[in-house]
Design an enzyme around this catalytic site. Structure first.
Site, PDB file in Angstrom:
ATOM      1  N   LYS A  35       0.853  -1.239  -0.070  1.00 52.45           N
ATOM      2  CA  LYS A  35      -0.271  -0.575  -0.092  1.00 52.45           C
ATOM      3  C   LYS A  35       0.424   1.788  -0.181  1.00 52.45           C
ATOM      4  O   LYS A  35       1.829   1.370   0.499  1.00 52.45           O
ATOM      5  CB  LYS A  35      -0.641   0.364   1.410  1.00 52.45           C
ATOM      6  CG  LYS A  35      -1.647   0.965   1.619  1.00 52.45           C
ATOM      7  CD  LYS A  35      -2.423   0.633   3.253  1.00 52.45           C
ATOM      8  CE  LYS A  35      -3.253   2.257   3.530  1.00 52.45           C
ATOM      9  NZ  LYS A  35      -2.796   2.883   3.651  1.00 52.45           N
ATOM     10  N   LYS A  60       7.580   1.299   1.892  1.00 59.90           N
ATOM     11  CA  LYS A  60       8.493   0.419   0.444  1.00 59.90           C
ATOM     12  C   LYS A  60       9.036   0.947   0.533  1.00 59.90           C
ATOM     13  O   LYS A  60      10.821   0.052   0.212  1.00 59.90           O
ATOM     14  CB  LYS A  60       7.286  -0.014  -0.578  1.00 59.90           C
ATOM     15  CG  LYS A  60       6.041  -0.704  -0.713  1.00 59.90           C
ATOM     16  CD  LYS A  60       5.705  -0.047  -1.894  1.00 59.90           C
ATOM     17  CE  LYS A  60       5.170   0.854  -2.330  1.00 59.90           C
ATOM     18  NZ  LYS A  60       4.037   1.514  -1.424  1.00 59.90           N
ATOM     19  N   LYS A 118       5.417   8.646  -7.483  1.00 54.36           N
ATOM     20  CA  LYS A 118       5.665   9.524  -6.758  1.00 54.36           C
ATOM     21  C   LYS A 118       7.222   9.529  -6.680  1.00 54.36           C
ATOM     22  O   LYS A 118       7.386  10.221  -5.759  1.00 54.36           O
ATOM     23  CB  LYS A 118       4.767   8.781  -5.088  1.00 54.36           C
ATOM     24  CG  LYS A 118       4.847   9.406  -3.784  1.00 54.36           C
ATOM     25  CD  LYS A 118       4.726   9.155  -3.143  1.00 54.36           C
ATOM     26  CE  LYS A 118       5.075   8.319  -2.387  1.00 54.36           C
ATOM     27  NZ  LYS A 118       4.788   8.022  -0.737  1.00 54.36           N
ATOM     28  N   ASP A 156      -1.313  -0.505  -4.186  1.00 50.84           N
ATOM     29  CA  ASP A 156      -2.573   0.192  -3.966  1.00 50.84           C
ATOM     30  C   ASP A 156      -3.625  -0.211  -5.472  1.00 50.84           C
ATOM     31  O   ASP A 156      -4.779  -0.638  -4.960  1.00 50.84           O
ATOM     32  CB  ASP A 156      -2.856   1.560  -3.824  1.00 50.84           C
ATOM     33  CG  ASP A 156      -2.140   2.336  -2.467  1.00 50.84           C
ATOM     34  OD1 ASP A 156      -3.318   2.505  -1.420  1.00 50.84           O
ATOM     35  OD2 ASP A 156      -1.090   2.352  -2.572  1.00 50.84           O
TER      36      ASP A 156
HETATM   37  P1  ADP Z   1       5.446   4.024   0.671  1.00 50.51           P
HETATM   38  O1  ADP Z   1       7.142   4.106  -0.504  1.00 50.51           O
HETATM   39  O2  ADP Z   1       5.236   2.778   0.736  1.00 50.51           O
HETATM   40  O3  ADP Z   1       4.347   4.766   0.406  1.00 50.51           O
HETATM   41  P2  ADP Z   1       7.667   5.032   2.359  1.00 50.51           P
HETATM   42  O4  ADP Z   1       8.605   4.217   2.302  1.00 50.51           O
HETATM   43  O5  ADP Z   1       7.281   6.550   1.796  1.00 50.51           O
HETATM   44  O6  ADP Z   1       5.721   5.113   2.178  1.00 50.51           O
HETATM   45  O7  ADP Z   1       7.438   5.056   4.031  1.00 50.51           O
HETATM   46  C1  ADP Z   1       6.225   6.638   3.859  1.00 50.51           C
HETATM   47  C2  ADP Z   1       6.792   7.208   5.411  1.00 50.51           C
HETATM   48  O8  ADP Z   1       6.795   6.543   6.897  1.00 50.51           O
HETATM   49  C3  ADP Z   1       8.333   7.795   5.837  1.00 50.51           C
HETATM   50  O9  ADP Z   1       8.666   9.120   6.081  1.00 50.51           O
HETATM   51  C4  ADP Z   1       9.223   6.684   6.487  1.00 50.51           C
HETATM   52  O10 ADP Z   1      10.120   7.790   7.027  1.00 50.51           O
HETATM   53  C5  ADP Z   1       7.950   6.769   7.340  1.00 50.51           C
HETATM   54  N1  ADP Z   1       8.487   5.062   7.960  1.00 50.51           N
HETATM   55  C6  ADP Z   1       8.692   4.386   7.137  1.00 50.51           C
HETATM   56  N2  ADP Z   1       9.056   2.680   7.926  1.00 50.51           N
HETATM   57  C7  ADP Z   1       8.918   3.771   8.637  1.00 50.51           C
HETATM   58  C8  ADP Z   1       9.524   2.820  10.398  1.00 50.51           C
HETATM   59  N3  ADP Z   1       9.985   1.665  10.508  1.00 50.51           N
HETATM   60  N4  ADP Z   1       9.873   3.632  11.350  1.00 50.51           N
HETATM   61  C9  ADP Z   1       9.281   4.763  11.423  1.00 50.51           C
HETATM   62  N5  ADP Z   1       8.759   5.678  10.247  1.00 50.51           N
HETATM   63  C10 ADP Z   1       8.197   4.217   9.291  1.00 50.51           C
HETATM   64 MG    MG Z   2       7.665   4.277  -1.671  1.00 51.22          MG
END
Ligand code: ADP
Ligand code: MG
Length: 270
Positions: free
Chosen positions: A9, A14, A40, A125
């Site tokens: 999601k 990720k 993104k 998603d």
């Molecule tokens: P996605 O790629 O799935 O959209 P992201 O990797 O960009 O998600 O993460 C979204 C947010 O969650 C980021 O701001 C990241 O710092 C935070 N985040 C991800 N994993 C963790 C974790 N294990 N602990 C704290 N914050 C996290």
């Molecule tokens: Mg991402």
């Protein structure tokens, strides 16, 4: 060469997990290519010290694909991890999947789809044909689901299971579920819930990654946790994930859940 994809999601973690996984794999002396397949376009940012690299889609739009060279789209990041961003269509028009297809075709033309491990970071998603492309066309063979214990992220993970199941029988695709990564939100019994979800979809929990403030601190410093706080427990989690990914041989055809059963499962771990 191992070709793995992390699906999940939006916002589940990720890109954070992929980047730290790539960084941890590179510490083992491996040649790693990370491809962001999310409009993104921030998958590789922490490996690039905060830089948004140009996306393949943007370059194809502005220059046409014949004028592009490999160095226009592939950038060396932390510890030599090679970074590519597929990008997406202009907001409101076009198909995101097309960007992914164009990216792979271009990388194939350049002979860039090589190395020890390719890590695809893919939005889950919507499992439309476009986002399913990396598994559908036989690029990503080992699919890891990134989820927390929250119902909506389990729901997305379950939908990806449906896509893998459908595609697994196609000769060209040959993709399999390789495991579930719990990127925790910090809810009670979260590890047990995600482990049980993994078991019920015919897979297993590969790693439990706690929610930790160091992830945000690393992000604010424009680095992966591996680079920013290499001695932290969180960095060790990502190294453990890297070890498990490298030794993992259990690839399965998933058994997705009915929505009622998924809700019942989540309810039983309140
Ligand atoms: P996605 O790629 O799935 O959209 P992201 O990797 O960009 O998600 O993460 C979204 C947010 O969650 C980021 O701001 C990241 O710092 C935070 N985040 C991800 N994993 C963790 C974790 N294990 N602990 C704290 N914050 C996290
Ligand atoms: Mg991402």
């Amino acid at each position: 060469m191992k070709q793995i994809a992390l699906y999940g999601k939006g916002g589940i973690g990720k890109s954070t997990t992929s980047s730290n996984l790539s960084a941890a794999l590179s510490e083992r002396g491996l040649d790693i290519l990370q491809i962001g397949c999310d409009p993104k376009r921030d998958s590789t940012r922490m490996l690039m010290h905060g830089r948004f690299i140009p996306t393949v889609m943007d370059l194809v739009r502005t220059q046409g694909d014949t004028a592009i060279t490999l160095s226009d789209v592939e950038f060396p990041g932390y510890n030599g991890v090679r970074c590519v961003e597929a990008g997406g269509p202009e907001p409101g028009v076009g198909c995101a999947g097309r960007g992914i297809i164009a990216t792979f075709q271009l990388l194939e033309k350049f002979g860039a789809l090589k190395g020890d491990v390719i890590v695809y970071d893919v939005l889950g998603d919507v499992v439309c044909g476009g986002f399913a492309m990396p598994m559908r066309e036989g690029y990503a063979q080992e699919i890891y689901l990134v989820t927390s214990g929250e119902l909506m992220s389990l729901y997305a993970a379950n939908n990806i299971c449906k896509a893998i199941k459908r595609l697994a029988s196609r000769v060209k695709s040959n993709c399999r579920l390789a495991g579930v990564i719990c990127n925790a939100k910090g809810q009670p019994k979260e590890e047990e819930l995600v482990a049980e979800f993994a078991r019920q979809v015919n897979s297993n929990l590969i790693e439990f990654i706690p929610r930790d403030r160091v992830v945000q601190l690393a992000e604010l410093n424009r680095k992966t946790v591996i680079e920013y706080e290499p001695a932290s427990a969180q960095a060790e989690c990502y190294r453990s994930l890297a070890a498990r990914v490298m030794e993992n041989t259990r690839l399965t055809i998933p058994t997705p859940l009915e929505i009622d059963d998924l809700e019942h499962l989540a309810y039983s771990f309140i």
